[in-house]
Design a protein around this motif. Structure first.
Motif, mmCIF file in Angstrom:
data_model
loop_
_atom_site.group_PDB
_atom_site.id
_atom_site.type_symbol
_atom_site.label_atom_id
_atom_site.label_comp_id
_atom_site.label_asym_id
_atom_site.label_seq_id
_atom_site.Cartn_x
_atom_site.Cartn_y
_atom_site.Cartn_z
ATOM 1 N N LEU A 192 0.822 -1.207 0.000
ATOM 2 C CA LEU A 192 0.000 0.000 0.000
ATOM 3 C C LEU A 192 0.857 1.259 0.000
ATOM 4 O O LEU A 192 0.410 2.320 -0.444
ATOM 5 N N GLY A 193 2.106 1.159 0.478
ATOM 6 C CA GLY A 193 2.998 2.311 0.513
ATOM 7 C C GLY A 193 3.448 2.778 -0.850
ATOM 8 O O GLY A 193 4.058 3.848 -0.969
ATOM 9 N N ALA A 194 3.158 1.992 -1.891
ATOM 10 C CA ALA A 194 3.558 2.368 -3.251
ATOM 11 C C ALA A 194 2.326 2.449 -4.150
ATOM 12 O O ALA A 194 2.316 1.939 -5.269
ATOM 13 N N LEU B 258 10.555 -7.711 1.611
ATOM 14 C CA LEU B 258 9.447 -6.763 1.602
ATOM 15 C C LEU B 258 9.037 -6.371 3.023
ATOM 16 O O LEU B 258 8.626 -5.238 3.277
ATOM 17 N N THR B 259 9.160 -7.301 3.950
ATOM 18 C CA THR B 259 8.750 -7.046 5.333
ATOM 19 C C THR B 259 9.777 -6.222 6.097
ATOM 20 O O THR B 259 9.424 -5.328 6.874
ATOM 21 N N LYS B 260 11.069 -6.492 5.852
ATOM 22 C CA LYS B 260 12.109 -5.969 6.731
ATOM 23 C C LYS B 260 13.027 -4.917 6.113
ATOM 24 O O LYS B 260 13.542 -4.048 6.826
ATOM 25 N N SER B 261 13.269 -4.978 4.805
ATOM 26 C CA SER B 261 14.397 -4.181 4.301
ATOM 27 C C SER B 261 14.159 -3.496 2.967
ATOM 28 O O SER B 261 15.117 -3.035 2.340
ATOM 29 N N ALA B 262 12.906 -3.431 2.520
ATOM 30 C CA ALA B 262 12.600 -2.739 1.261
ATOM 31 C C ALA B 262 12.029 -1.361 1.553
ATOM 32 O O ALA B 262 11.367 -1.153 2.572
ATOM 33 N N ALA B 263 12.282 -0.419 0.646
ATOM 34 C CA ALA B 263 11.758 0.947 0.782
ATOM 35 C C ALA B 263 11.080 1.345 -0.523
ATOM 36 O O ALA B 263 11.554 1.008 -1.611
ATOM 37 N N ALA B 264 9.962 2.044 -0.403
ATOM 38 C CA ALA B 264 9.261 2.534 -1.593
ATOM 39 C C ALA B 264 10.030 3.686 -2.214
ATOM 40 O O ALA B 264 10.612 4.517 -1.503
ATOM 41 N N LEU B 265 10.063 3.726 -3.547
ATOM 42 C CA LEU B 265 10.629 4.887 -4.220
ATOM 43 C C LEU B 265 9.843 6.132 -3.836
ATOM 44 O O LEU B 265 8.695 6.036 -3.416
ATOM 45 N N PRO B 266 10.440 7.311 -3.970
ATOM 46 C CA PRO B 266 9.744 8.535 -3.569
ATOM 47 C C PRO B 266 8.368 8.652 -4.217
ATOM 48 O O PRO B 266 8.238 8.553 -5.435
ATOM 49 N N GLN B 267 7.360 8.840 -3.393
ATOM 50 C CA GLN B 267 5.989 8.962 -3.901
ATOM 51 C C GLN B 267 5.711 10.443 -4.182
ATOM 52 O O GLN B 267 4.989 11.130 -3.462
ATOM 53 N N VAL B 268 6.326 10.917 -5.262
ATOM 54 C CA VAL B 268 6.195 12.315 -5.675
ATOM 55 C C VAL B 268 5.695 12.340 -7.120
ATOM 56 O O VAL B 268 5.906 11.387 -7.874
ATOM 57 N N PRO B 269 5.015 13.424 -7.527
ATOM 58 C CA PRO B 269 4.493 13.479 -8.894
ATOM 59 C C PRO B 269 5.553 13.338 -9.973
ATOM 60 O O PRO B 269 5.268 12.862 -11.072
ATOM 61 N N GLU B 270 6.775 13.735 -9.661
ATOM 62 C CA GLU B 270 7.841 13.738 -10.676
ATOM 63 C C GLU B 270 8.592 12.409 -10.745
ATOM 64 O O GLU B 270 9.634 12.330 -11.403
ATOM 65 N N GLU B 271 8.087 11.355 -10.104
ATOM 66 C CA GLU B 271 8.848 10.109 -10.038
ATOM 67 C C GLU B 271 9.159 9.543 -11.418
ATOM 68 O O GLU B 271 10.274 9.100 -11.678
ATOM 69 N N SER B 272 8.183 9.543 -12.325
ATOM 70 C CA SER B 272 8.454 8.969 -13.642
ATOM 71 C C SER B 272 9.493 9.789 -14.402
ATOM 72 O O SER B 272 10.299 9.235 -15.164
ATOM 73 N N GLN B 273 9.508 11.102 -14.175
ATOM 74 C CA GLN B 273 10.550 11.928 -14.786
ATOM 75 C C GLN B 273 11.923 11.618 -14.189
ATOM 76 O O GLN B 273 12.930 11.613 -14.896
#
Length: 439
Positions: A139-141, A383-398
């Motif tokens: 859900l974080g992504a 996924l449970t312990k050591s993964a981080a979501a990429l920045p959830q910003v509008p410019e992510e695809s750029q």
């Protein structure tokens, strides 16, 4: 996002992604149905298997099952990763898009900012069984923090280090590496007589971003400031990009030809005993398609600087995965919600994620014994312990486009024998930052 992760090409204009307004979705040929007469849904699926035909063979029987249950026919198109973002962005502006579509989860905030995707508020989540069915990491992504998600998790993945058992044995490597120092040491033993230590996809923009984002975390960099501004030239960001490109330029454990790879060639090399290691998301189906049996490869968590994976500097993967979205102006919202409920139901979650070698983001499906294998345990733990979501910003695809391209150009320099220095890395990243929209 996922195994076949082709480059998001420069044809994605940087203004298009964010100038879009909330435009219509759904079919335009009169067969799209409506809430009162649901006849047909159009569905753009992502390429999850070794090729497009394999995905069609996997998905069509399930779509036929949905039609039998609901009377709603689903028109399927599986879209290559090289075309997908361009197709979606064009659809957000033209209104000639599908009713339902898969997206790489890293694009969630960017596509959310167009206003074209259905927000998943409490009512819409309620129509598919509730938000609490899904694991928190997935859900974080799904969109920007503080906003209703723009997508629902469908397949969950993480990066891991896959190693070729025979090549390791022949090189006298007793155990698989878990730190970057061990990766380099093993890679040097493997890089001889036409074989190489580790494979990369140097022309694959999204894959480049995934790797340097994780290395950035390990160097204390996020590539964006807390208020969402690009920060590509920090010491940690520069160090992360240089470390990744130095697998070819410095350690020389990557074949120069990998600078041009963008379409799973590194998996083919691995399966054909030309490369001893590869960092990838759930490549099992592709290995099998290349003739490699499960007993020929092993998997361990992706490397960290030292010690064991965790948070912060011990992050070893981005939160990878595929989300499913609905175009907000679909003429068949009821049917679209029924279809998302079907695709995220336990039966389909177990079947499809088992087929693709991914992990269900639905809690009850994830508990199925089918996902107790040693290789999937590595993914679940990551996924449970050591993964981080990429920045959830509008410019992510750029960000993926401009920084991914900078990394691609640096790999090209390395392949051509040109020096890759801290200064040249910083210059490329500064140029990339200048291409981002000003806030």
């Amino acid at each position: 996002m996922r195994t076949i992760r082709a480059a998001v090409t420069g044809a994605v204009t940087l203004s298009l992604a964010f100038a879009a307004t909330a435009c219509g979705g759904g079919t335009t040929d009169g067969s799209g149905g409506s809430d009162s007469q649901p006849k047909t849904l159009t569905y753009w699926a992502t390429n999850q298997g070794p090729n497009l035909e394999a995905d069609k063979k996997t998905l069509q029987p399930e779509l036929d099952k949905f039609e039998k249950q609901t009377g709603i026919k689903v028109k399927l198109e599986v879209i290559p990763w090289s075309d997908l973002l361009n197709r979606i962005l064009t659809a957000t502006t033209s209104g000639q898009g599908p009713d339902v579509l898969n997206i790489g989860n890293t694009w969630s905030s960017s596509l959310q900012s167009t206003g074209a995707l259905l927000p998943w508020d409490e009512k819409n989540f309620g129509a598919i069984g509730g938000k609490d069915r899904f694991v928190d990491s997935a859900l974080g992504a799904t969109g920007a923090p503080g906003k209703d998600p723009a997508a629902v998790p469908l397949y969950s993945m993480a990066y891991a280090l896959y190693y070729n058992k025979k090549m390791f044995a022949d090189a006298g490597i007793a155990k698989p590496p878990t730190t970057w120092a061990e990766v380099e040491a093993a890679g040097k033993k493997l890089s001889k007589d036409g074989t190489w230590g580790i494979g990369v996809e140097g022309a694959n923009l999204s894959n480049n971003i995934h790797q340097v984002f994780v290395l950035g975390k390990q160097h204390g960099a996020d590539f964006f400031t807390p208020d969402g501004k690009p920060d590509f030239t920090s010491e940690g960001a520069v160090a992360a990009v240089k470390q990744y490109v130095d697998l070819m330029a410095g350690s020389k454990i990557v074949a120069p030809g990998n600078a041009e790879y963008a379409q799973n060639q590194s998996l083919s090399d691995f399966a054909k005993n030309r490369t001893g290691m590869v960092l990838w998301q759930t490549p099992q189906q592709t290995f099998a398609a290349q003739g490699m049996s499960e007993d020929q490869w092993g998997v361990v968590p992706a490397p960290v600087p030292s010690g064991t994976p965790g948070q912060g500097a011990q992050t070893n993967s981005m939160v990878a995965g595929i989300n499913i979205s609905v175009f907000k102006n679909t003429r068949n919202l009821d049917g679209a919600l029924k279809f998302v409920k079907f695709m995220t139901g336990d039966e389909e979650q177990i079947l499809l994620n088992k087929t693709y070698g991914s992990v269900p983001p639905v809690k009850t499906a994830q508990a199925d014994p089918a996902f107790d294998t040693a290789s999937l345990a590595v993914i679940r733990d990551t996924l449970t312990k050591s993964a981080a979501a990429l920045p959830q910003v509008p410019e992510e695809s750029q960000f993926e486009t401009v920084v991914g391209t900078a990394v691609k150009e640096l790999f090209a320099d390395a392949a051509a024998g040109r020096a890759v220095t801290t200064e040249s890395v910083r210059a490329k990243l500064d140029k990339a930052q200048q291409q981002m929209p000003k806030k």
